[in-house]
Design an enzyme around this catalytic site. Sequence first.
Site, mmCIF file in Angstrom:
data_model
loop_
_atom_site.group_PDB
_atom_site.id
_atom_site.type_symbol
_atom_site.label_atom_id
_atom_site.label_comp_id
_atom_site.label_asym_id
_atom_site.label_seq_id
_atom_site.Cartn_x
_atom_site.Cartn_y
_atom_site.Cartn_z
ATOM 1 N N GLU A 1 10.295 14.881 15.876
ATOM 2 C CA GLU A 1 10.559 14.845 14.433
ATOM 3 C C GLU A 1 9.666 15.888 13.763
ATOM 4 O OE1 GLU A 1 9.289 11.249 12.397
ATOM 5 O OE2 GLU A 1 11.157 11.280 11.253
ATOM 6 N N CYS B 1 13.246 10.560 7.056
ATOM 7 C CA CYS B 1 13.288 10.048 8.432
ATOM 8 C C CYS B 1 14.677 10.213 9.036
ATOM 9 C CB CYS B 1 12.846 8.593 8.471
ATOM 10 S SG CYS B 1 13.593 7.599 7.196
ATOM 11 N N LYS C 1 0.840 -1.201 0.000
ATOM 12 C CA LYS C 1 0.000 0.000 0.000
ATOM 13 C C LYS C 1 0.874 1.249 0.000
ATOM 14 C CE LYS C 1 -2.047 2.501 3.290
ATOM 15 N NZ LYS C 1 -1.981 3.848 2.689
ATOM 16 N N GLU D 1 10.556 0.586 10.011
ATOM 17 C CA GLU D 1 11.470 1.722 9.797
ATOM 18 C C GLU D 1 10.696 2.964 10.209
ATOM 19 O OE1 GLU D 1 14.512 1.659 8.835
ATOM 20 O OE2 GLU D 1 14.745 -0.311 7.901
ATOM 21 N N GLY E 1 3.836 2.852 13.744
ATOM 22 C CA GLY E 1 4.696 1.670 13.905
ATOM 23 C C GLY E 1 4.402 0.941 15.202
HETATM 24 P P1 TAP Z 1 1.996 7.393 8.836
HETATM 25 O O1 TAP Z 1 0.658 7.725 9.339
HETATM 26 O O2 TAP Z 1 2.885 6.597 9.684
HETATM 27 O O3 TAP Z 1 1.805 6.679 7.415
HETATM 28 C C1 TAP Z 1 2.690 5.736 6.852
HETATM 29 C C2 TAP Z 1 1.882 4.701 6.094
HETATM 30 O O4 TAP Z 1 1.081 3.921 7.000
HETATM 31 C C3 TAP Z 1 0.885 5.295 5.109
HETATM 32 O O5 TAP Z 1 0.771 4.441 3.986
HETATM 33 C C4 TAP Z 1 -0.373 5.310 5.927
HETATM 34 O O6 TAP Z 1 -1.536 5.400 5.144
HETATM 35 C C5 TAP Z 1 -0.288 3.995 6.646
HETATM 36 N N1 TAP Z 1 -1.053 3.879 7.879
HETATM 37 C C6 TAP Z 1 -1.599 4.867 8.627
HETATM 38 N N2 TAP Z 1 -2.207 4.340 9.709
HETATM 39 C C7 TAP Z 1 -2.054 2.996 9.651
HETATM 40 C C8 TAP Z 1 -2.444 1.898 10.484
HETATM 41 N N3 TAP Z 1 -3.107 2.088 11.624
HETATM 42 N N4 TAP Z 1 -2.106 0.651 10.120
HETATM 43 C C9 TAP Z 1 -1.395 0.433 8.997
HETATM 44 N N5 TAP Z 1 -1.001 1.419 8.161
HETATM 45 C C10 TAP Z 1 -1.317 2.698 8.486
HETATM 46 O O7 TAP Z 1 2.711 8.696 8.432
HETATM 47 P P2 TAP Z 1 1.992 10.003 7.860
HETATM 48 O O8 TAP Z 1 0.625 10.219 8.371
HETATM 49 O O9 TAP Z 1 2.151 9.965 6.429
HETATM 50 O O10 TAP Z 1 2.893 11.109 8.521
HETATM 51 C C11 TAP Z 1 2.784 11.438 9.901
HETATM 52 C C12 TAP Z 1 4.140 11.725 10.486
HETATM 53 O O11 TAP Z 1 4.920 10.532 10.392
HETATM 54 C C13 TAP Z 1 4.951 12.741 9.739
HETATM 55 O O12 TAP Z 1 4.756 14.026 10.201
HETATM 56 C C14 TAP Z 1 6.339 12.305 9.995
HETATM 57 O O13 TAP Z 1 6.846 12.878 11.170
HETATM 58 C C15 TAP Z 1 6.248 10.844 10.175
HETATM 59 N N6 TAP Z 1 6.703 10.100 9.000
HETATM 60 C C16 TAP Z 1 7.845 9.427 9.126
HETATM 61 C C17 TAP Z 1 8.303 8.722 8.048
HETATM 62 C C18 TAP Z 1 9.556 7.980 8.173
HETATM 63 S S1 TAP Z 1 10.225 7.385 6.854
HETATM 64 N N7 TAP Z 1 10.105 7.800 9.311
HETATM 65 C C19 TAP Z 1 7.628 8.690 6.872
HETATM 66 C C20 TAP Z 1 6.427 9.372 6.759
HETATM 67 C C21 TAP Z 1 5.987 10.061 7.864
HETATM 68 P P3 TAP Z 1 -2.044 6.874 4.724
HETATM 69 O O14 TAP Z 1 -0.966 7.530 3.977
HETATM 70 O O15 TAP Z 1 -3.164 6.649 3.853
HETATM 71 O O16 TAP Z 1 -2.391 7.568 6.005
#
Ligand code: TAP
Length: 474
Positions: free
Chosen positions: A386, A289, A181, A255, A238
């Site tokens: 972060e 990240c 996904k 990660e 996570g």
């Molecule tokens: P997350 O909510 O962690 O999203 C990452 C992935 O997980 C997306 O595909 C998301 O779908 C999915 N997801 C969300 N809730 C889930 C659940 N309960 N079970 C399984 N999968 C789920 O990150 P975000 O909302 O895009 O960003 C939020 C914050 O996370 C950012 O501000 C940033 O600080 C941090 N972030 C960190 C990283 C790394 S690489 N460390 C990457 C992205 C974001 P949707 O996109 O559809 O919500």
Amino acid sequence: MEPFPYAPAPESPAIVDIRPSYGLFVGGEFVDGRGTSFKTVNPATEEVLAEIAEASPADVDRAVQAARTAYDAVWSRMPGSERAKYLFRIARIIAERSRELAVLESIDNGKPIRESRDVDVPIAAAHFFYYAGWADKLEHSGFGSTPLGVAAQVIPWNFPLLMLAWKIAPALACGNTVVLKPAETTPLTALLFAEICQQADLPPGVVNILTGAGSTGQAMVTHPGIDKVAFTGSTEVGKAIARAVAGTDKRVTLELGGKAANIVFDDAPIDQAVEGIVDGIFFNQGHVCCAGSRLLVQESVYDDVLERLKRRMSTLRLGDPLDKNTDVGAINSSEQLLRIRALAEVGDAEGADRWSAPCDLPTSGFWFPPTLFTGVTQAHRIAREEIFGPVLSVLTFRTPAEAVEKANNTPYGLSAGVWSDKGSRILWMADRLKAGVVWSNTFNKFDPTSPFGGYKESGYGREGGRHGLEGYLR
Ligand code: TAP
């Protein structure tokens, strides 16, 4: 006044063919979703790009079944040398279609074309090339050679194609099949990758792409037909995933977030260090990240570093992601922009001094100027949380021991950078820094042969290199 004038040099979007709507990629073909749909937008213009299917639990079930059938009937039985041919083919097609992929990535994500063209897409192809080479040598990996089965892979929006490659290439090389996904805001390159799988004649069901929001991801990781969960994203999600799969026999790699220290000693080559600081935090708008979001500068060179850093930041060009001159593109979504603004305002309220590079922000789209905060202490939230945006917190230190203590004073442990002329000091620091990756006199360098991953709340498991095979073998 601009240092010297540039003419715009935009890449043409004509090379990409964005359909008005997209279904799900299940069992080797695009199918209609059984759930609702959502829109993906260009974050630089707010223009709606396409209508995307939101996979329902019934779609997840369908995709897991397709992946299981492909695993049992074809992929796990195929000799590694045959699987390798498919991975090499995918790698070659990514390289051949690199311009299309780069333009599409910049349109959907907002990142500068210079980065999608020179970093994301070439490294994505390199991952497939690298793991293709492992497919027939797994017995030498040190981790066994039996695949796990069906992997559920959930990835974020900051490196959509690259994170897909990090997840899919090792899984397939080891003989697993996948249901992946992409993030809700960046589904388009994953859907183009689905077409690439068709073009490569990959057996149906080996790769399945489900678009959707967090609830789709949740349905995937909790599905009983899944053997392995691979997740990249926020520490909060996570942790929720780790809780959801606890007590099952699913294997998990996570990660998660980071708050890397980029440490500059007084004997460092300052101009090069300033380039590394800029690359560390403003690459991909800081949506990284392992971004070097905490700058630790030795007190004796603080004034010099700050002056040169501000001068360099003033030359960064923010704007159209498709313009080849652009250094800083758009923030990926309005939600992320609000998060960045909110945490920066906390920095103001905590008494830190904000300085932003002088630049005009476009009137539509989501933008935040390259910014730094001085007068930051370790207690400040901008030094601990972060921010995932183009915002740098600057702290100082006097001795190497103090630098180590401050660098490690975080719940995260993903990466760090050390700038010094002395190799012995770099090794001394690397021994003591609690970070999965320590870069010396450089930052944000990635290579498929090199493992990447974190300690503490940055997650567990490694991606890349021989170690990246461990998460996909029994
Ligand atoms: P997350 O909510 O962690 O999203 C990452 C992935 O997980 C997306 O595909 C998301 O779908 C999915 N997801 C969300 N809730 C889930 C659940 N309960 N079970 C399984 N999968 C789920 O990150 P975000 O909302 O895009 O960003 C939020 C914050 O996370 C950012 O501000 C940033 O600080 C941090 N972030 C960190 C990283 C790394 S690489 N460390 C990457 C992205 C974001 P949707 O996109 O559809 O919500």
